[in-house]
Design a protein around this motif. Structure first.
Motif, PDB file in Angstrom:
ATOM      1  N   VAL A  45       0.105  -3.442  -5.842  1.00  0.00           N
ATOM      2  CA  VAL A  45       1.122  -3.957  -4.898  1.00  0.00           C
ATOM      3  C   VAL A  45       1.442  -2.866  -3.898  1.00  0.00           C
ATOM      4  CG1 VAL A  45       3.394  -5.016  -4.700  1.00  0.00           C
ATOM      5  CG2 VAL A  45       2.107  -5.215  -6.842  1.00  0.00           C
ATOM      6  N   ARG A  46       1.342  -3.165  -2.594  1.00  0.00           N
ATOM      7  CA  ARG A  46       1.751  -2.183  -1.580  1.00  0.00           C
ATOM      8  C   ARG A  46       3.230  -2.405  -1.306  1.00  0.00           C
ATOM      9  NH1 ARG A  46      -1.062   0.797   2.074  1.00  0.00           N
ATOM     10  NH2 ARG A  46      -2.981  -0.278   1.574  1.00  0.00           N
ATOM     11  N   THR A  47       3.961  -1.230  -1.410  1.00  0.00           N
ATOM     12  CA  THR A  47       5.412  -1.371  -1.209  1.00  0.00           C
ATOM     13  C   THR A  47       5.978  -0.067  -0.675  1.00  0.00           C
ATOM     14  OG1 THR A  47       7.514  -1.706  -2.353  1.00  0.00           O
ATOM     15  CG2 THR A  47       5.745  -0.758  -3.641  1.00  0.00           C
ATOM     16  N   ALA A  48       7.171  -0.098  -0.212  1.00  0.00           N
ATOM     17  CA  ALA A  48       7.819   1.141   0.240  1.00  0.00           C
ATOM     18  C   ALA A  48       8.334   1.886  -0.982  1.00  0.00           C
ATOM     19  CB  ALA A  48       8.975   0.802   1.165  1.00  0.00           C
ATOM     20  N   HIS A  49       8.475   3.206  -0.782  1.00  0.00           N
ATOM     21  CA  HIS A  49       8.970   4.049  -1.874  1.00  0.00           C
ATOM     22  C   HIS A  49      10.244   3.506  -2.485  1.00  0.00           C
ATOM     23  CE1 HIS A  49       7.056   7.650  -3.214  1.00  0.00           C
ATOM     24  NE2 HIS A  49       6.530   7.847  -1.986  1.00  0.00           N
ATOM     25  N   PHE A  67       2.147   1.028 -15.716  1.00  0.00           N
ATOM     26  CA  PHE A  67       2.034   1.038 -14.244  1.00  0.00           C
ATOM     27  C   PHE A  67       1.630   2.431 -13.801  1.00  0.00           C
ATOM     28  CE2 PHE A  67       5.682   3.489 -12.874  1.00  0.00           C
ATOM     29  CZ  PHE A  67       6.472   3.512 -14.012  1.00  0.00           C
ATOM     30  N   GLU A  68       1.233   2.514 -12.543  1.00  0.00           N
ATOM     31  CA  GLU A  68       0.819   3.796 -11.984  1.00  0.00           C
ATOM     32  C   GLU A  68       1.146   3.771 -10.506  1.00  0.00           C
ATOM     33  OE1 GLU A  68      -3.354   6.092 -11.590  1.00  0.00           O
ATOM     34  OE2 GLU A  68      -3.110   4.953 -13.458  1.00  0.00           O
ATOM     35  N   LEU A  69       1.539   4.940  -9.986  1.00  0.00           N
ATOM     36  CA  LEU A  69       1.827   5.026  -8.543  1.00  0.00           C
ATOM     37  C   LEU A  69       0.726   5.800  -7.869  1.00  0.00           C
ATOM     38  CD1 LEU A  69       5.627   5.928  -8.566  1.00  0.00           C
ATOM     39  CD2 LEU A  69       4.612   3.860  -7.611  1.00  0.00           C
ATOM     40  N   SER A  70       0.371   5.407  -6.652  1.00  0.00           N
ATOM     41  CA  SER A  70      -0.565   6.254  -5.913  1.00  0.00           C
ATOM     42  C   SER A  70      -0.273   6.137  -4.417  1.00  0.00           C
ATOM     43  CB  SER A  70      -1.999   5.857  -6.217  1.00  0.00           C
ATOM     44  OG  SER A  70      -2.314   4.661  -5.553  1.00  0.00           O
ATOM     45  N   ASP A  71      -0.804   7.172  -3.743  1.00  0.00           N
ATOM     46  CA  ASP A  71      -0.604   7.223  -2.299  1.00  0.00           C
ATOM     47  C   ASP A  71      -1.398   6.072  -1.672  1.00  0.00           C
ATOM     48  OD1 ASP A  71       0.044   8.058   0.146  1.00  0.00           O
ATOM     49  OD2 ASP A  71      -1.668   9.421   0.314  1.00  0.00           O
ATOM     50  N   SER A  72      -0.730   5.329  -0.814  1.00  0.00           N
ATOM     51  CA  SER A  72      -1.381   4.115  -0.300  1.00  0.00           C
ATOM     52  C   SER A  72      -2.589   4.423   0.559  1.00  0.00           C
ATOM     53  CB  SER A  72      -0.383   3.279   0.491  1.00  0.00           C
ATOM     54  OG  SER A  72       0.006   4.018   1.632  1.00  0.00           O
ATOM     55  N   ARG A  99      -3.231  -6.861  -4.096  1.00  0.00           N
ATOM     56  CA  ARG A  99      -4.677  -6.922  -4.325  1.00  0.00           C
ATOM     57  C   ARG A  99      -4.895  -7.112  -5.827  1.00  0.00           C
ATOM     58  NH1 ARG A  99      -7.871  -1.905  -2.258  1.00  0.00           N
ATOM     59  NH2 ARG A  99      -6.490  -2.123  -0.461  1.00  0.00           N
ATOM     60  N   HIS A 100      -5.788  -7.978  -6.172  1.00  0.00           N
ATOM     61  CA  HIS A 100      -5.922  -8.350  -7.579  1.00  0.00           C
ATOM     62  C   HIS A 100      -7.335  -8.045  -8.074  1.00  0.00           C
ATOM     63  CE1 HIS A 100      -6.318 -11.927 -10.581  1.00  0.00           C
ATOM     64  NE2 HIS A 100      -6.152 -10.758 -11.205  1.00  0.00           N
ATOM     65  N   SER A 101      -7.433  -7.155  -8.951  1.00  0.00           N
ATOM     66  CA  SER A 101      -8.767  -6.847  -9.512  1.00  0.00           C
ATOM     67  C   SER A 101      -8.733  -7.170 -11.007  1.00  0.00           C
ATOM     68  CB  SER A 101      -9.121  -5.384  -9.303  1.00  0.00           C
ATOM     69  OG  SER A 101      -8.404  -4.581 -10.215  1.00  0.00           O
ATOM     70  N   LEU A 134       1.442   0.425  -5.959  1.00  0.00           N
ATOM     71  CA  LEU A 134       1.927   0.333  -7.340  1.00  0.00           C
ATOM     72  C   LEU A 134       0.887  -0.454  -8.124  1.00  0.00           C
ATOM     73  CD1 LEU A 134       4.414   0.765  -9.222  1.00  0.00           C
ATOM     74  CD2 LEU A 134       5.260  -1.432  -8.405  1.00  0.00           C
ATOM     75  N   HIS A 135       0.279   0.240  -9.075  1.00  0.00           N
ATOM     76  CA  HIS A 135      -0.746  -0.433  -9.888  1.00  0.00           C
ATOM     77  C   HIS A 135      -0.101  -0.927 -11.156  1.00  0.00           C
ATOM     78  CE1 HIS A 135      -3.756   1.460  -7.280  1.00  0.00           C
ATOM     79  NE2 HIS A 135      -2.971   2.526  -7.370  1.00  0.00           N
ATOM     80  N   LEU A 136      -0.130  -2.234 -11.359  1.00  0.00           N
ATOM     81  CA  LEU A 136       0.519  -2.800 -12.527  1.00  0.00           C
ATOM     82  C   LEU A 136      -0.534  -3.289 -13.508  1.00  0.00           C
ATOM     83  CD1 LEU A 136       3.177  -4.898 -10.565  1.00  0.00           C
ATOM     84  CD2 LEU A 136       3.618  -2.789 -11.829  1.00  0.00           C
TER      85      LEU A 136
END
Lengths: 1148, 278
Positions: free
Chosen positions: A1113-1117, A1137-1142, A1105-1107, A1081-1083
């Motif tokens: 954020v890695r999380t379950a669906h 926010f954006e979702l992507s495949d981990s 992870r902070h860029s 989850l990209h916030l």
């Protein structure tokens, strides 16, 4: 008695002395005076003549005379002038000494004084006549002026001069002196009275010839000055050419044709009469009487003949010729004024006639003194009548008239005819060819036809003075080399060919070496041959002074006039030939009022000087060269008032120098085609209107040494601020394309192209491209010069009207009858649909099998080796995030995208349809789509159609019967909105409509692409309810969605897609397992909160992870909402926010 | 071609025809073309009336010019907008989801637009013809008919080219700009380029002719002039060369060129459309 004689003697002596003195005195006065008026010398020129000297504006007059080819004044009568003074002095001395010598001598001494005025008159007349008749042929203006006799007395007009001559004091003194001498003579010898009177009469008669007898002035608006005709017994003088033209308008004959014979015999007759008079003076009384008699009759005969001819000319009008055919025959007046049409004639007798009358009276008196009383008056009258009659008869000629009937051949009759005869040929068919070798008149009555049977020339004329009138002449041979002609005139001058009709002739009239021939009022129709094989319908060679007038010439080759000077070609109409008129080596020709229409070339003039070309029409001559008027090696011509229109090239000039005035040059492809060899031409007051090119230069060079100032140019774009009718800026002809084609003629292929206009437009905008002007008119006219032409009546062209209306009809149907057309079409549609076989999908079920479906767009793989099956009646969901490839799979199943792999669609009624490969066969795709209804993600139906129209349109592809459409619309609640436009529908309505369309033919398979994405929740629920019903009804459904609730609610099975791959498959419940896998989850969090957010989430057990860009954020669906709650509780704002495949993200 | 194919083509065509009636571009073109043709025939006579001569050549020259300018633009624009527009609006997808082949859709659209275009041309010529008839007609009506026929052909040619552009483009703006550029090339730039080349390289008439015949607008011009004037002399050396080389076959050759120009772009358009219909 003695007293009386003494008295007379004394009187005679006194008179003689007075006469001598007068004669001497006359030397100090001018005798004769003439005033010349001409435009060049507004004050006029004067010339005074004394017997021994010429005075006045001698130099100027000599200069003028030089132009027209007259000799210098000094060269005339040199001898006479030298001897004049001594002679006059001698004559005067004779008179002075006469009283002092014996009477016998005295009588003779009076004679010089007596005859001196007569001699002076004679001399003067002689020299005037000599100078006027013998013009120098090389004079500059020689060609415009005919030989003439300057007037001895009175006014006259010669070319552009008007002359007024009068006798002066000197002459009157001399005349008075003569009169005194004459009276003295009588007193000295009264017994000679009778005889001397006769001598007087003879002298008077001779002197009368020096003056005109009769004169008529013609006044008309056409000419500013009246035209004058003066008649002497032996000749006609004055403005004969112009008067003839006037007369022609009325249909009168030419003046010269009248009284030809009479004029020929006049001089000898008068000489004989005068001689007889002189003789009668010395003959015994008895004989003397008879000899003197003719002089009495002479004035009567003159009046009689004059009256006959002017009456004849007025009564015998030729309506065919006339401009005013309605003119009634009339008798022109002998004396007085008469108006005919707008022509006023004023006729009067002149001095000459009065002299002749005086001579007759004197003779009469003399005869009276010779005891005329012995004859009774009746006898005298009879004799006079007889003599007049005899003279009349002889003067009328002795010719006879013969009649030719159709059963006699003309040739035979000709053999027995004599010169001067007239042959009247009656109507009929004469199949013969003949030669006329006698000077006869051949006149047709009731249209006789002479047929040459198709060989040789029909009539050949070899004698002068032949006239051929009123025939139809047809059927010549076709040998061009022989010149087979209707009439061939060879070495036969003054032939007249008039009012004939030539048909089927190779050549019409050929005139060779026959000057003064007239070809007039004929109609020519050539043979139906190729132009090259046709002959010239009129051909005049080596025949000076010929006239070709009022002919109509159709379908020939050329009208040719070669090697002939002073030819007149007027008022002919030439159509459909090669060269309308063709001139070579013909100086001083006059070409006027001809109509040259639709020939290859209108007029082609070559190698001639001083030609007058006026008031002709050259229209629509569009042959190979297509010139309206072609001028080659032509010089000093006047080209005025012509209409030159719609030719390929209006005028063509090659090595020509001429003057062009007041011509209208319009609508030609090229107005004037000039070779640079044409120099010093003057174009003034011409109108150049809408020619493709106004002036074209052919070849390299300039045409600047011609004069172009003062014409009207329709493409002139200047202005006239001072309203003087002349443009204030010069006209310059400088179209770039024209200049280009002059240098590179091949570029002409671009003529009429819009690019050419663009090019010329560019030169206006950007003067840098502007070429050198071809010509410049410094004073261009603002309006075309008026050229009055008859405007033909406009009549509506029926062919064009009908044709054009027919052309309009499709357009009218298309636009205007829109409503009607669509209504009728709907009706028809209804009927046909009812009878169509209905495709029955009821109870039909289908299953779909997909194997290794791969679809690439360029380098991007949208779908990657996807395989799955959908059994009949099953509802399958394609689940995945946007861009996972769901839509592409659906479109591949629809068969509207090429792909790799195979798709099989089978139903329980038909054989399975399998399609595969990169290029789906269109027919297969079509068959597949027949079983599939498709609902796209976003419903994009044409917004300006109504619901009903939309449904009907799609229904047509599936041949759905009207009944079913109506049922469907009812079922889908579309009736209430049937007439609404699509643009007015809400999203839900649109979706409903879209589904209804998909269900039109009740297909077994339904594909739905995110069908509810744009709907509110209430509508969504309705929609899914409908889908459930369909599913229950046994439809096979495949739909895409990224919404779990939808899938859970309806799908039998879920296929999870990610990045084009099938990542999972199973019942919706199994989705949970899949969903437990991690995602990223990209916030997007404002930078100042990022650290805080990262710390907070890490504390709660998330892997963070902070860029600089975002916090991942890695999380379950299932738990993806948790980070949001945490951050919101901590009042940390989340921008996006954006979702992507981990895994993928991880790999990246 | 099967029955259903013809039916489908007819359905699309009919839809296209009825759409054209509402197409503002199309209406604008029709008005402009009709108006210009009408004013030409009126203006062409105004000068003549005073002199009473018929300037058929001149009126026809202006008509040829007008046709060369406007009709290619009409064809190209209508063609270019046709598919790309629907593609952009998304209305192509529901259509293609129906049991139709892409070819049928394209042909239907082409024929429908062609009918509309031809109706517009006939309308313009018909009305000018009536004006001309009122003024007494000009030469033979059959010449006028041939001119109309040639105009229809040049319209179809450019419609084909427009469709080819359209088949490639998914945005109508791109398609329209491409069409405009192509119009400029066909009507102006290619000619001007050829003029320049001919001047610099001194091209022989035969070469010039060959290059000219590539341009459909010039083919139209040649055919029109040949019909009305009976020869090509007004076109100078190249025209004479054409008449000399082709002789009696000149007109048929020009017609073949026309047909090639109609069908080749259309076939290409079909090919492209089948590959990427959406």
């Amino acid at each position: 008695m003695q007293d009386r004689k003494m008295h007379q003697n004394w009187l005679a002596k006194t008179l003689l002395i007075a006469a001598g003195t007068l004669l001497l005195t006359s030397l100090f006065f001018p005798y004769w005076h003439v005033e010349l008026e001409t435009g060049i010398y507004p004050k006029g020129l004067e010339l005074q003549i004394r017997p021994y000297r010429v005075e006045g504006d001698v130099e100027e007059i000599d200069k003028l005379n030089h132009y027209i080819g007259m000799r210098t004044l000094a060269s005339a009568g040199q001898l006479e002038r030298t001897i004049a003074v001594p002679s006059i002095i001698i004559a005067a001395l004779c008179l002075l000494i006469a009283p002092f010598v014996p009477k016998k001598w005295a009588l003779w001494l009076t004679v010089p004084g007596l005859v001196f005025p007569v001699i002076f008159l004679g001399e003067l007349y002689w020299w005037l006549r000599d100078s006027g008749l013998h013009l120098d042929p090389n004079a500059p203006l020689n060609q415009t002026i005919k030989p003439f006799i300057p007037p001895l007395f009175g006014d006259s007009v010669i070319a552009q001069f008007s002359a007024k001559a009068s006798f002066q004091t000197g002459f009157f003194l001399a005349l008075l002196s003569g009169a005194f001498a004459r009276v003295a003579f009588y007193f000295m010898k009264p017994e000679w009275l009778a005889k001397s009177l006769i001598v007087d009469a003879a002298l008077l008669l001779i002197v009368s010839l020096l003056f005109p007898y009769w004169r008529v002035d013609f006044e008309t608006k056409k000419f500013p000055r009246p035209l004058i005709l003066q008649v002497r017994p032996h000749r006609l003088e004055g403005n004969i050419g112009q008067i003839d033209k006037l007369h022609q308008d009325l249909g009168m004959r030419e003046l010269e044709t009248a009284g030809q014979f009479e004029r020929k015999v006049a001089l000898p007759s008068i000489a004989i009469v005068a001689f007889c008079l002189l003789v009668s003076a010395v003959l015994p009384k008895k004989w003397g009487f008879w000899c003197a008699l003719p002089s009495l009759g002479f004035p009567l005969i003159f009046v009689g003949v004059l009256y006959w001819w002017i009456r004849d000319s007025g009564m015998n009008l030729d309506p065919e010729m006339a401009l005013y055919p309605d003119t009634e025959p009339f008798a022109p007046p002998l004396v007085g004024t008469k108006k005919v049409g707008n022509l006023t004639t004023i006729a009067s007798f002149q001095i000459g006639f009065y002299f002749a009358v005086a001579a007759a009276l004197i003779v009469g008196t003399s005869l009276y003194f010779q005891r005329l009383k012995r004859f009774n008056l009746q006898k005298l009258t009879l004799i006079m009548f007889l003599s007049v009659f005899t003279l009349w008869i002889t003067s009328s000629g002795i010719a006879s008239t013969r009649i030719v009937e159709p059963d006699v051949s003309i040739a035979e009759t000709l053999q027995s005819a004599a010169d001067g005869d007239t042959l009247i040929v009656k109507g009929g068919h004469y199949q013969e060819r003949f030669i006329i070798d006698k000077s006869i008149t051949l006149k047709g009555e009731n249209d006789p036809v002479i047929d040459g049977s198709g060989s040789g020339s029909v009539i050949t004329v070899t004698a002068p003075g032949v006239a051929i009138l009123g025939f139809t002449i047809q059927n010549t041979g076709i040998r061009l080399s022989e010149g087979d002609a209707g009439i061939m005139v060879k070495r036969a001058k003054e032939t007249i060919i008039k009012s004939n009709h030539f048909k089927e002739v190779l050549f019409g009239v050929q005139v060779r070496n026959s000057p003064d021939t007239v070809v007039k009022n004929n109609t020519f129709e050539g043979k139906d041959l190729d132009v090259g094989r046709r002959g010239d319908l009129i051909r005049v060679w080596y025949s000076d002074g010929s006239r070709v007038e009022n002919n109509r010439v159709f379908d020939g080759r050329d009208v040719v006039v070669w090697y002939s000077k002073k030819v007149v070609v007027n008022r002919n109409e030439v159509r459909n030939g090669r060269y309308g008129i063709h001139f070579m080596y013909c100086d001083d020709a006059n070409i006027q009022e001809n109509r040259l229409i639709g020939n290859s070339v209108g007029v082609y003039l070559m190698y001639s000087y001083r030609l007058q070309l006026a008031k002709n029409w050259a229209v629509d001559n569009r042959g190979a060269s297509g010139y309206g008027i072609g001028l080659k090696d032509m010089h000093d011509g006047q080209i005025t008032d012509n209409l030159v229109a719609d030719n390929r090239a209006g005028m063509f000039m090659d090595n020509a120098t001429n003057t062009f005035n007041n011509n209208l040059i319009a609508f030609n492809d090229s107005g004037i085609l000039v070779l640079p060899s044409a120099r010093k031409n003057e174009f003034i007051r011409n109108s150049f209107i809408d020619n493709g090119e106004q002036v074209t230069i052919e070849g390299q060079g300039s045409i600047g040494n011609n004069q172009w100032d003062g014409n009207y140019w329709s493409d002139y774009s200047g202005y006239d601020a001072d309203h003087d009718g002349v443009g204030d800026v010069p006209y310059r002809s400088m179209r770039l394309f024209e200049r280009l084609t002059e240098r590179y003629p091949a570029l002409r292929i671009f003529t009429y192209s819009p690019s050419v206009n663009a090019l010329d437009f560019a030169t206006h905008l950007f003067p840098i491209f502007t070429p050198q002007p071809k010509l410049t008119d410094k004073v261009p006219l603002m309006r075309p010069t008026a050229l009055t032409l008859e405007t033909p009546q406009k009549r509506v062209s029926v062919a064009w009207l009908i044709g054009s209306t027919a052309l309009c009809l499709p357009g009218l149907t298309f636009f205007g009858l829109n409503e009607w057309a669509s209504r009728s079409r709907n009706n028809r549609q209804r009927e046909t649909l009812k009878t169509d076989p209905t495709p029955d999908h009821t109870g039909q079920t289908s299953h779909i099998s997909i194997r290794n479906l791969t679809k690439r767009y360029g380098t991007v793989t949208a779908v990657d080796t996807v395989s799955f099956d959908v059994t009949a009646g099953e509802t399958v969901a394609l689940w995945g995030i946007n861009g996972a490839g769901k839509t592409t799979v659906l479109r591949c199943i629809l068969g509207i995208l090429p792909f790799d792999g195979t798709i099989t669609v089978a139903n329980n009624n038909e054989a399975a349809v399998e399609f595969s490969g990169s290029n789906v066969s269109p027919a297969v795709g079509k068959a597949i789509r027949r079983q599939i209804g498709y609902v796209p993600q976003e419903v994009r139906l044409q917004s300006d159609l109504t619901v009903k129209e939309t449904v009907l349109f799609y229904a047509r592809f599936r041949s759905v019967p009207q009944m079913e459409i109506e049922e469907l619309m009812e079922e889908w609640l579309l009736f209430s909105i049937a007439d609404k436009q699509i643009s007015a529908l809400s999203g839900g309505m649109k979706q409903r409509l879209s589904l209804a369309i998909a269900m039109l033919s009740d297909p077994p398979i339904l594909l739905l692409d995110e069908p509810t994405s744009n709907l509110d929740s209430q509508t969504q629920r309705e929609f899914w309810g409908t889908l459930e019903r369909l599913s229950t009804a046994g439809k096979t459904l495949i739909f895409c969605s990224h919404r779990l609730d939808e899938i859970m609610g309806i799908a039998d099975r879920v296929i999870v897609m990610n990045a084009g791959r099938k990542v999972a498959e199973g019942p919706p419940t199994a989705l949970d397992d899949y969903l437990s896998t991690d995602i990223l989850l990209h916030l997007r969090i404002p930078e100042k909160f990022q650290d805080k957010a990262a710390t907070l989430l890490t504390e709660k057990g998330f892997s963070v992870r902070h860029s600089r860009l975002d916090v991942s954020v890695r999380t379950a669906h299932k738990k993806k909402m948790e980070p949001f709650h945490i951050l919101m509780a901590a009042s940390i704002p989340i921008d996006d926010f954006e979702l992507s495949d981990s895994e993928k993200r991880g790999e990246a | 071609m099967t029955n259903s194919a013809i039916t489908n083509i007819a359905i699309v065509m009919r839809k296209e025809v009825s759409d054209a009636r509402r197409n503002r571009w199309f209406i604008l073109f029709t008005i402009v073309f009709g108006g210009l043709a009408l004013s030409l025939s009126l203006f062409g006579f105004s000068g003549l009336g005073t002199f009473g001569i018929a300037g058929f050549g001149r009126t026809v020259a202006s008509l040829i010019n007008l046709v060369m300018l406007i009709v290619p633009l009409m064809g190209l624009m209508l063609g270019a907008m046709s598919i790309s527009g629907e593609r952009e609006r998304g209305s192509l997808l529901p259509l293609l989801a129906q049991p139709v082949m892409p070819t049928e859709v394209l042909l239907g659209k082409y024929l429908g637009t062609a009918v509309a275009l031809m109706a517009a041309i006939l309308f313009g010529f018909g009305f000018s013809g009536i004006v001309i008839a009122w003024q007494g007609g000009l030469a033979q009506f059959s010449y006028y008919l041939i001119l109309v026929g040639l105009t229809l052909l040049i319209g179809l040619v450019h419609l084909s080219i427009g469709f080819l552009i359209s088949a490639f483009m998914s945005k109508s703006a791109t398609a329209i700009s491409t069409a405009l550029i192509l119009w400029l090339i066909i009507v102006f730039i290619s000619d001007l380029g050829l003029i320049g080349t001919a001047v610099v390289l001194r091209l022989a008439p035969s070469v010039l002719l060959a290059f000219t015949l590539i341009n459909p607008a010039q083919v139209f011009k040649l055919a029109a002039i040949h019909t009305i004037q009976g020869n090509l002399e007004i076109l100078g050396a190249a025209g004479l060369y054409a008449a000399d080389v082709f002789r009696g076959f000149l007109f048929p050759t020009l017609m073949v060129l026309f047909l090639l120009w109609v069908f080749i772009p259309l076939l290409f358009a079909i090919g492209v459309f089948r590959q990427r219909s959406i």
